[in-house]
Scaffold this active site. Structure first.
Site, PDB file in Angstrom:
ATOM      1  N   TYR A  23       1.150  -0.845   0.017  1.00  0.00           N
ATOM      2  CA  TYR A  23       0.448  -0.189  -0.059  1.00  0.00           C
ATOM      3  C   TYR A  23       1.265   1.472  -0.229  1.00  0.00           C
ATOM      4  CZ  TYR A  23      -3.735   3.429   1.579  1.00  0.00           C
ATOM      5  OH  TYR A  23      -4.713   4.043   1.233  1.00  0.00           O
ATOM      6  N   GLY A  83     -34.450 -16.190 -30.126  1.00  0.00           N
ATOM      7  CA  GLY A  83     -34.099 -15.373 -29.129  1.00  0.00           C
ATOM      8  C   GLY A  83     -32.445 -15.237 -29.080  1.00  0.00           C
ATOM      9  N   ALA A  84     -31.877 -14.532 -27.808  1.00  0.00           N
ATOM     10  CA  ALA A  84     -30.153 -14.539 -28.060  1.00  0.00           C
ATOM     11  C   ALA A  84     -29.711 -15.411 -28.664  1.00  0.00           C
ATOM     12  CB  ALA A  84     -29.755 -14.417 -26.623  1.00  0.00           C
ATOM     13  N   GLU A 144     -24.645 -11.613 -19.748  1.00  0.00           N
ATOM     14  CA  GLU A 144     -25.648 -12.749 -18.421  1.00  0.00           C
ATOM     15  C   GLU A 144     -26.924 -12.669 -19.064  1.00  0.00           C
ATOM     16  OE1 GLU A 144     -26.143 -16.758 -18.067  1.00  0.00           O
ATOM     17  OE2 GLU A 144     -24.221 -15.858 -18.473  1.00  0.00           O
ATOM     18  N   ASP A 145     -27.440 -12.610 -19.612  1.00  0.00           N
ATOM     19  CA  ASP A 145     -28.911 -12.879 -19.072  1.00  0.00           C
ATOM     20  C   ASP A 145     -29.287 -12.010 -19.480  1.00  0.00           C
ATOM     21  OD1 ASP A 145     -29.292 -15.485 -18.238  1.00  0.00           O
ATOM     22  OD2 ASP A 145     -29.007 -15.041 -15.576  1.00  0.00           O
ATOM     23  N   LYS A 199     -21.599 -18.003 -11.370  1.00  0.00           N
ATOM     24  CA  LYS A 199     -20.641 -18.205 -12.642  1.00  0.00           C
ATOM     25  C   LYS A 199     -19.524 -18.187 -12.452  1.00  0.00           C
ATOM     26  CE  LYS A 199     -23.620 -18.588 -16.481  1.00  0.00           C
ATOM     27  NZ  LYS A 199     -23.847 -18.814 -17.857  1.00  0.00           N
TER      28      LYS A 199
END
Length: 385
Positions: A36, A193-194, A133-134, A91
């Site tokens: 640091y 769809g996707a 995602e989603d 995930k």
């Protein structure tokens, strides 16, 4: 205790399934000064002079952002950004456990496409890659396309590229098993769809000649304005005849070789399978209930059957793709996940199966060779560029 109660207790006990672990120990003043202040001032000045050095000296060189707005969570639909967090947290855990990749969940409000893009762009300096995602179609297409234009790091949508890669891997081995020429195989994709559109795009760009796209209103045709322009554009490239408008799955399934379902439960019948060519290939990938029960499909003559469920053989699961993919991307500094790379990964997955059979056209998600083979395929691909 029920299974649901057990799961809730497990996740509550740890406040999720992730934590941040340090790579350095700080036990003395010397340790503190190096990790640091004042030591970091040396890093800050070098990076200020050459921002690319952040990837060498900070976590930004190895950290993936897992981004969702929770608008299209598998099996659950639009449950909102907070509802989508457990999926991307899971995930992130898989990234770490399977590939040693550090990933962090990021939930974004369901704001306009440009707001999402700007949000991700504005935080992108902290990351080495973006995993979407989603996110519901068609906004997911726009978000990914725009991010690829403004970012110089990999942008990957798992529901698109991940699904397409694993479907292609299974298709390669299914066609081997049924002695079919991949590029001339007649394929119906139900659900555009996707996942369905990305799969169709990949197959088309690899030279597949016979693709029919079917969605909620029937066959997708170039001039049907009930479909978005991404769907219509691909139908135009495929040369889909206008007179197929409103034709349903049962109207076009006759004499097809392959059914790829990325749609909804129980939309395919035994008579549909019987109308297909000999030794039909059925990928019924809807979750949690497939487009057709595998037992019904088998009795109707299906030669090869894959689902999205672990309850049956041949689970088409994106876990087979994304951990090894990003391990390879980050190791080799690759910025784009294009069609050629997707094909390379699909071949690597297909070749991971040593003895192809009707019960094994894709490797198990627990096969330890998967991440190694996929990441090595990405490395080999990078050497050709």
């Amino acid at each position: 205790m029920t299974e649901a109660e057990d799961i809730l207790k497990l996740h509550a006990a740890h406040t999720g399934v992730l934590d941040i672990k340090s790579d350095l120990s700080v036990n003395t003043k010397a340790d503190l000064s190096k990790a640091y202040t004042p030591g970091v001032a040396i890093l800050s000045k070098k990076i200020a002079a050459d921002p690319e050095l952040k990837n060498k000296y900070t976590i930004s060189g190895k950290l993936v952002a897992l981004v969702t707005d929770g608008s299209a969570v598998l099996g659950l639909g639009n449950i909102g950004p907070a509802g989508g967090l457990p999926v991307i947290e899971g995930k992130a855990l898989l990234y770490k456990d399977l590939a040693g990749i550090s990933a962090i969940p990021v939930a974004v409000d369901q704001v306009s496409v440009d707001e999402v893009v700007n949000t991700i762009k504005n935080i992108s300096l902290s990351f080495a890659g973006i995993h979407l995602e989603d996110i519901a179609a068609p906004r997911c297409f726009e978000i990914e396309d725009k991010l690829k234009q403004v970012l110089d790091i990999p942008v990957y949508h798992d529901d698109q590229e991940g699904t397409a890669i694993v479907v292609l891997a299974g298709l390669i081995n299914a066609c081997r098993l049924t002695s079919r020429d991949l590029k001339y195989t007649k394929i119906v994709i139900n659900g555009v769809g996707a996942s369905g559109l990305a799969t169709a795009r990949l197959l088309f760009n690899l030279g597949f000649k016979n693709l029919t796209l079917v969605d909620v209103y029937g066959v997708v045709t170039p001039e049907d304005d009930r479909y978005n322009h991404y769907q219509r554009d691909l139908a135009r490239q495929l040369g889909t005849p206008a007179d197929l408008k409103n034709k349903k799955l049962s109207d076009v399934i006759k004499n097809q070789d392959v059914f790829i379902g990325l749609s909804d439960q129980n939309v395919m019948s035994a008579s549909d399978v019987e109308a297909m060519n000999d030794d039909p290939i059925i990928f019924a990938l809807a979750n949690p209930v497939p487009e057709i029960d595998p037992d019904i499909a088998s009795k109707a003559g299906a030669k090869v059957i894959a689902t999205g469920s672990s309850q049956y053989p041949n689970q088409v699961n994106n876990i087979l793709a994304f951990p090894g993919l990003f391990k390879g991307l980050l190791a080799n500094g690759i910025k784009k996940v294009d069609f050629d790379l997707q094909f390379v990964i699909a071949k690597a997955l297909a070749n991971t199966v040593e003895k192809v059979s009707a019960e094994e056209i894709v490797p198990s998600v627990f096969d330890e060779r998967v991440v190694k083979n996929v990441s090595q395929a990405v490395t080999d691909f990078s050497k050709t560029k």
